[in-house]
Design a protein around this motif. Structure first.
Motif, short mmCIF file in Angstrom:
data_model
loop_
_atom_site.label_atom_id
_atom_site.label_comp_id
_atom_site.label_asym_id
_atom_site.label_seq_id
_atom_site.Cartn_x
_atom_site.Cartn_y
_atom_site.Cartn_z
N UNK A 1 0.83 -1.21 0.00
CA UNK A 1 0.00 0.00 0.00
C UNK A 1 0.86 1.25 0.00
N UNK A 2 0.28 2.35 -0.51
CA UNK A 2 0.97 3.63 -0.45
C UNK A 2 0.80 4.24 0.94
N UNK B 1 1.75 13.31 1.44
CA UNK B 1 1.69 14.40 0.46
C UNK B 1 0.40 15.19 0.64
N UNK B 2 0.40 16.44 0.19
CA UNK B 2 -0.77 17.29 0.46
C UNK B 2 -2.06 16.75 -0.12
N UNK B 3 -2.03 16.18 -1.33
CA UNK B 3 -3.30 15.72 -1.90
C UNK B 3 -3.80 14.51 -1.11
N UNK C 1 -3.02 14.06 2.09
CA UNK C 1 -3.41 14.64 3.36
C UNK C 1 -4.87 15.10 3.32
N UNK C 2 -5.26 15.70 2.19
CA UNK C 2 -6.65 16.15 2.06
C UNK C 2 -7.60 14.97 2.13
N UNK C 3 -7.22 13.84 1.48
CA UNK C 3 -8.08 12.65 1.53
C UNK C 3 -8.25 12.17 2.97
N UNK D 1 -10.34 14.61 5.15
CA UNK D 1 -11.75 14.50 4.82
C UNK D 1 -12.34 13.22 5.41
N UNK E 1 -12.90 13.61 9.09
CA UNK E 1 -14.09 14.43 9.38
C UNK E 1 -15.38 13.64 9.17
N UNK E 2 -15.43 12.87 8.06
CA UNK E 2 -16.62 12.06 7.80
C UNK E 2 -16.86 11.06 8.93
N UNK F 1 -2.10 25.44 9.53
CA UNK F 1 -3.20 25.49 8.57
C UNK F 1 -4.07 24.24 8.72
N UNK F 2 -3.43 23.10 8.97
CA UNK F 2 -4.19 21.86 9.19
C UNK F 2 -5.00 21.98 10.47
N UNK G 1 -6.08 24.66 11.90
CA UNK G 1 -7.17 25.61 11.66
C UNK G 1 -8.32 24.90 10.96
N UNK G 2 -7.97 24.00 10.03
CA UNK G 2 -9.01 23.31 9.26
C UNK G 2 -9.81 22.32 10.11
#
Lengths: 327, 334
Positions: B166-167, B197-199, B201-203, B206, B209-210, B227-228, B230-231
């Motif tokens: 896995x990655x 990686x940032x992309x 990280x976004x996954x 998210x 949060x779900x 920034x993370x 804060x999000x």
């Protein structure tokens, strides 16, 4: 003529399971005194590009195509010894981890003096004086007392300052900075970026700043090249790439970065991950993940093309035909 | 069980010291004293059910030690950790703590180091089920593992694979599936996206949060990336050299930082909005936690430091709904 010109660079790694193409047809140029940011996620090929330029590719990696020219002189086919004279003197390098860039067994002054004497005719005394001056320039307090200290006696931020001093020691025309602030704390990061930028402006040194951190690029670079799977996806002035990205990958990348003060419930995400080198999709490497993919993207590989703005993007959306379809 | 908004975790006067002295013989021969590193030096906070509470700070500020103290990977030197009203530090044996430990799980920073490379993913994810004897038969284990893997966005067949297939982002999903398998209420996430990686990280952000919304989870989120923070955060605690210097809800902390250290941290964030804002001059580095400065630990780097800051450590006091440990704020100078 640009200071550094890279044309159609191709880097391959020969393995038992076939050739892996790490860099495929990358062209870029850096002007005198310019800061070019190279940004991308792990595996995009940004560090390999940097290593190919300074001639430090580890075997089995090798340049198998294209040209690299420094001030008009071809440097990708030089013999080991001639390249050695260029490294340090004309192209300096700063790497991510300052501990591995410094020899733990020698004091920092000795390492600086060694570099200075290797590339100039300076006497040991003059080299030492220059080393003290350099340490002062990079903001190390009381350099005349710290000159004989060993790398482990410095903190991470101070060590990175020493590495910057090493890279600047004989006034190179270009510095390749590969993730220079990634190993540092945020408050130190800002100091190092400001220092690097200030010194290079004073000396007129060009920088190729390789990083995964868009924030660092946004603050430092004049132009940005965004890399994806061994190719440049988009290139343009930093402001245009950050604020009005054209390539769907850059758009996705910018949307996935949490930004202070931007209230969003969910970050926009690019599904999937960067392809492995042995499984790069045909056509545009980004097409399986691309929200705007067309039939053409899976077949034909796009080159960088004009987008109507200052950016150039490798994306069929901007092909004369594509524009009509996607407005 | 506590209601929403009630504290699920309360930390009172928590401290953890590490002995970092040289070995006895070396100390005797070189005449050196014992050295103590005060990684966490008396902090108090409460995490309400259903919220995301974040700790932020630079390396060496003690944020990861707090995480490890809460899940029981370190024993506190002093202070108390209450989980759902029960003082975990008073429960002597592991057996007595076990029912509470099941309800809190941890996600670690490095998904390459936190998964056993010799185990199949299904065994990794099922370990908490077996350890806490939550399911009876092999069949139900398999069903639960498949459900967990789907929940984190992997496929049920991925259970047969090994972690190296896995990655990084997918491995972090496996870590999350493992953490969720014991049906916890509270997750401690120690820099869960710093290695990604940032992309990707976004996954992961998210996904977290779900899951929080769907399962009503409470998070203690630890990161150095403002920034993370804060999000993701509802409330934030800023740590410096083992102490909290500001605790406030995320909105007011980021809009109106009060403590000079918080301001410094906010100033260091690269300006991605390209407003042309000049970064404030940031001087100095974090001092060694073995020999922290007297008084307020931040005073050598603080542009507003006065005589009192050099002598007396400030207490965490309430000002306009936020908790701030600063003499300047207390005296109304800032």
């Amino acid at each position: 003529m640009a200071l550094l010109e890279v044309e159609h660079l191709r880097v391959e790694f020969e393995t038992r399971r076939g050739n892996l193409i790490a860099i495929d047809d990358v062209s870029l140029a850096i002007e005198e005194g310019e800061v070019l940011g190279v940004v991308g996620e792990s595996g995009a090929g940004k560090s390999i590009t940097g290593m190919a330029i300074i001639g430090l590719l580890e075997p089995p990696g090798r340049v198998t195509g294209g040209e690299i020219r420094l001030a008009g002189r071809r440097i990708d086919n030089l013999a080991y010894d001639s390249m050695r004279r260029i490294r340090g003197k004309e192209i300096g390098a700063i790497f991510q981890d300052p501990l591995t860039s410094l020899n733990p067994l020698y004091g920092v002054g000795r390492q600086l003096a060694e570099t200075i004497m290797a590339h100039t005719d300076a006497s040991p005394t003059a080299a030492r004086a220059r080393a003290i001056q350099l340490l002062g320039e990079v903001g190390i307090p009381a350099p005349e007392r710290r000159i004989d200290a060993y790398p482990h006696e410095f903190s991470g931020g101070m060590r990175q300052r020493v590495v910057i001093a090493l890279a600047l020691a004989v006034n190179p025309r270009l510095i390749i900075a590969d993730e220079p602030t990634t190993a540092l704390d945020v408050s130190i990061q800002a100091q190092i970026i400001q220092l690097l930028k200030g010194l290079c402006r004073e000396h007129g040194t060009a920088i190729m700043l390789i990083t995964h951190d868009m924030g660092v690029i946004a603050e430092t670079a004049d132009r940005v090249a965004v890399m994806y799977a061994g190719r440049i996806a988009e290139v343009g002035p930093v402001r245009d790439v950050v604020k009005s990205a054209k390539h769907p990958y850059t758009k996705g990348l910018m949307g996935s970065i949490p930004i202070m003060g931007r209230e969003v419930e969910r970050l926009s995400q690019i599904d999937g991950s960067m392809p492995r080198l042995n499984a790069i999709p045909t056509g545009c490497a980004f097409n399986p993940r691309c929200p705007d993919g067309m039939a053409r993207c899976g077949v034909e590989r796009p080159d960088l093309m004009a987008t109507g703005g200052p950016n150039r993007a490798a994306c069929w959306l901007y092909a004369p035909l594509g524009v009509a379809v996607h407005g | 069980m506590a209601e929403a908004g009630q504290p699920i975790v309360e930390v009172v006067g928590l401290a953890r010291y590490f002995d970092v002295s040289k070995p006895w013989l070396a100390r005797v021969l070189q005449g050196q004293p014992r050295l103590t590193l005060k990684a966490v030096d008396g902090i108090d906070f409460a995490i309400r059910r259903g919220e995301t509470f974040s700790l932020v700070g630079e390396s060496g500020c003690g944020k990861s030690t707090v995480a490890r103290l809460i899940v029981g990977l370190h024993r506190p030197t002093r202070g108390h950790i209450r989980f759902d009203g029960v003082d975990l530090t008073a429960l002597g044996t592991r057996a007595a703590q076990a029912p509470f430990r099941r309800r809190m799980q941890m996600i670690f920073q490095d998904p390459f180091a936190s998964l056993n490379p010799r185990w199949r993913v299904r065994d990794i994810v099922a370990e908490p089920l077996r350890a806490f004897a939550l399911v009876a038969t092999g069949e139900t284990v398999a069903g639960r593992v498949a459900e967990l893997l789907t929940q984190v966005g992997l496929s049920a067949n991925d259970g047969e694979k090994y972690p190296h297939e896995f990655s990084g982002g997918q491995r972090q999903r496996i870590s999350i599936a493992r953490a969720l398998s014991g049906n916890p209420e509270f997750l401690v996430c120690d820099e869960p996206t710093s290695a990604l990686d940032v992309s990707v990280q976004a996954q992961i952000l998210n996904l977290m949060k779900d899951l929080q919304r769907r399962l009503g989870l409470t998070y203690l989120f630890i990161s150095h990336n403002l920034a993370v923070i804060d999000h993701v955060s509802d409330r934030v605690g800023v740590m410096y050299l083992g102490r909290l210097c500001e605790v406030a809800d995320a909105q007011s902390l980021f809009r109106r930082p009060r403590h000079p250290y918080t301001r410094l941290l906010l100033d260091t964030i690269p300006d991605l909005a390209m407003t042309g804002r000049a970064r404030g001059p940031v001087a100095g580095e974090v001092p060694s936690p073995i020999a922290p400065p007297p008084g307020c630990a931040f005073h050598p780097r603080c542009p507003h430091a006065g005589e009192r800051c050099r002598l007396e450590a400030p207490a965490l006091l309430e000002h306009d709904g936020a908790l701030i440990a600063c003499h300047g704020v207390e005296e109304g100078r800032l």
